[in-house]
Design a protein around this motif. Structure first.
Motif, PDB file in Angstrom:
ATOM      1  N   ARG A  58      66.283  41.083   2.213  1.00 12.61           N
ATOM      2  CA  ARG A  58      66.376  39.886   3.063  1.00 12.61           C
ATOM      3  C   ARG A  58      65.222  39.861   4.060  1.00 12.61           C
ATOM      4  O   ARG A  58      64.868  40.881   4.638  1.00 12.61           O
ATOM      5  N   PRO A  59      64.629  38.679   4.320  1.00 14.62           N
ATOM      6  CA  PRO A  59      63.485  38.595   5.232  1.00 14.62           C
ATOM      7  C   PRO A  59      63.869  38.865   6.677  1.00 14.62           C
ATOM      8  O   PRO A  59      64.974  38.541   7.122  1.00 14.62           O
ATOM      9  N   ALA A  60      62.929  39.456   7.396  1.00 17.59           N
ATOM     10  CA  ALA A  60      63.085  39.712   8.821  1.00 17.59           C
ATOM     11  C   ALA A  60      61.696  39.775   9.439  1.00 17.59           C
ATOM     12  O   ALA A  60      60.683  39.849   8.738  1.00 17.59           O
ATOM     13  N   CYS A  61      61.661  39.749  10.751  1.00 22.11           N
ATOM     14  CA  CYS A  61      60.423  39.790  11.517  1.00 22.11           C
ATOM     15  C   CYS A  61      60.530  40.939  12.512  1.00 22.11           C
ATOM     16  O   CYS A  61      61.589  41.151  13.099  1.00 22.11           O
ATOM     17  N   VAL A  62      59.434  41.678  12.675  1.00 20.73           N
ATOM     18  CA  VAL A  62      59.410  42.761  13.658  1.00 20.73           C
ATOM     19  C   VAL A  62      58.151  42.616  14.500  1.00 20.73           C
ATOM     20  O   VAL A  62      57.081  42.321  13.981  1.00 20.73           O
ATOM     21  N   VAL A  63      58.315  42.795  15.814  1.00 19.52           N
ATOM     22  CA  VAL A  63      57.212  42.671  16.756  1.00 19.52           C
ATOM     23  C   VAL A  63      57.078  44.002  17.493  1.00 19.52           C
ATOM     24  O   VAL A  63      58.056  44.502  18.045  1.00 19.52           O
ATOM     25  N   LEU A  64      55.860  44.558  17.470  1.00 21.85           N
ATOM     26  CA  LEU A  64      55.613  45.848  18.104  1.00 21.85           C
ATOM     27  C   LEU A  64      54.170  45.928  18.556  1.00 21.85           C
ATOM     28  O   LEU A  64      53.346  45.100  18.163  1.00 21.85           O
ATOM     29  N   ALA A  65      53.869  46.925  19.379  1.00 18.37           N
ATOM     30  CA  ALA A  65      52.512  47.105  19.884  1.00 18.37           C
ATOM     31  C   ALA A  65      51.551  47.341  18.724  1.00 18.37           C
ATOM     32  O   ALA A  65      51.891  48.000  17.735  1.00 18.37           O
ATOM     33  N   SER A  66      50.332  46.812  18.876  1.00 23.47           N
ATOM     34  CA  SER A  66      49.354  46.889  17.792  1.00 23.47           C
ATOM     35  C   SER A  66      48.907  48.312  17.485  1.00 23.47           C
ATOM     36  O   SER A  66      48.386  48.567  16.408  1.00 23.47           O
ATOM     37  N   ASP A  67      49.125  49.245  18.412  1.00 24.84           N
ATOM     38  CA  ASP A  67      48.722  50.633  18.166  1.00 24.84           C
ATOM     39  C   ASP A  67      49.876  51.510  17.684  1.00 24.84           C
ATOM     40  O   ASP A  67      49.760  52.721  17.635  1.00 24.84           O
ATOM     41  N   ARG A  68      50.987  50.882  17.311  1.00 30.13           N
ATOM     42  CA  ARG A  68      52.155  51.629  16.838  1.00 30.13           C
ATOM     43  C   ARG A  68      52.415  51.288  15.376  1.00 30.13           C
ATOM     44  O   ARG A  68      52.002  50.243  14.885  1.00 30.13           O
ATOM     45  N   GLU A  69      53.138  52.177  14.698  1.00 35.01           N
ATOM     46  CA  GLU A  69      53.540  51.954  13.308  1.00 35.01           C
ATOM     47  C   GLU A  69      55.065  51.841  13.264  1.00 35.01           C
ATOM     48  O   GLU A  69      55.765  52.650  13.879  1.00 35.01           O
ATOM     49  N   VAL A  70      55.556  50.870  12.526  1.00 35.50           N
ATOM     50  CA  VAL A  70      57.000  50.687  12.419  1.00 35.50           C
ATOM     51  C   VAL A  70      57.588  51.764  11.502  1.00 35.50           C
ATOM     52  O   VAL A  70      57.005  52.120  10.481  1.00 35.50           O
ATOM     53  N   SER A  71      58.728  52.291  11.910  1.00 35.95           N
ATOM     54  CA  SER A  71      59.495  53.196  11.060  1.00 35.95           C
ATOM     55  C   SER A  71      60.439  52.328  10.233  1.00 35.95           C
ATOM     56  O   SER A  71      61.345  51.688  10.783  1.00 35.95           O
ATOM     57  N   MET A  72      60.215  52.288   8.933  1.00 38.37           N
ATOM     58  CA  MET A  72      61.043  51.432   8.084  1.00 38.37           C
ATOM     59  C   MET A  72      62.507  51.880   8.112  1.00 38.37           C
ATOM     60  O   MET A  72      63.407  51.034   8.037  1.00 38.37           O
ATOM     61  N   LYS A  73      62.742  53.171   8.260  1.00 38.70           N
ATOM     62  CA  LYS A  73      64.129  53.646   8.347  1.00 38.70           C
ATOM     63  C   LYS A  73      64.806  53.138   9.615  1.00 38.70           C
ATOM     64  O   LYS A  73      65.937  52.662   9.575  1.00 38.70           O
TER      65      LYS A  73
END
Length: 156
Positions: A58-73
């Motif tokens: 299902r689609p979603a949106c995530v917003v975070l600092a440009s110098d960080r990497e999202v943890s998919m878990k």
């Protein structure tokens, strides 16, 4: 460059205070958010990137600092799912109505669940994509959370 986009129209309709900032977008940049921060002369932690993902398909949106990497878990868990993955660029463009590199969490064609990384949400001010490559809006992340109906969670 147009300064009126679906994102800025959504901000105006909601009465959100923001400032526009433009920069020369580099489509060859390895990391678009970091290139934007450098071009704006802003700390990378204050320039937020908008990523379109799929959580359990299902689609979603995530917003975070440009110098960080999202943890998919962590992202999947925050949305009550088991797995998360990046959305294909063509799918993200079709869903949001924006071109990759210009995706904003505001004014998307279709509303999807949105997560704002907790450290980003705690900032007093930050830049967020304004709906066009090279266009940023500077605003209070609290307004981002409110207008996007976002959930705040640690996802990095």
């Amino acid at each position: 460059m147009s300064r009126t986009t679906p994102a800025t129209l959504a901000l105006d309709r909601a009465g959100v205070a923001y400032e526009l900032a433009t920069y020369d977008y580099d489509p060859k940049a390895e990391r678009v958010g970091l290139q934007a921060a450098d071009a704006l002369g802003a700390p990378p932690g204050e320039v937020l990137k908008t990523l379109m993902v799929k959580v359990d398909g299902r689609p979603a949106c995530v917003v975070l600092a440009s110098d960080r990497e999202v943890s998919m878990k962590k992202l999947a868990a925050a949305l009550g799912g088991k797995s998360a993955e990046m959305m294909k660029p063509a799918d993200a463009e079709r869903l949001t109505g924006y071109r990759v590199g210009g995706v904003s969490p505001f004014g998307q064609k279709r509303a999807v669940p949105t997560i704002v990384d907790a450290p980003a949400a705690a900032l007093p001010q930050a830049y967020v994509n304004g709906g066009q490559r090279g266009l940023q809006v500077r605003l209070a992340p609290a307004d981002l959370v409110r207008l996007a109906g976002a959930q705040v969670a640690p996802v990095t």
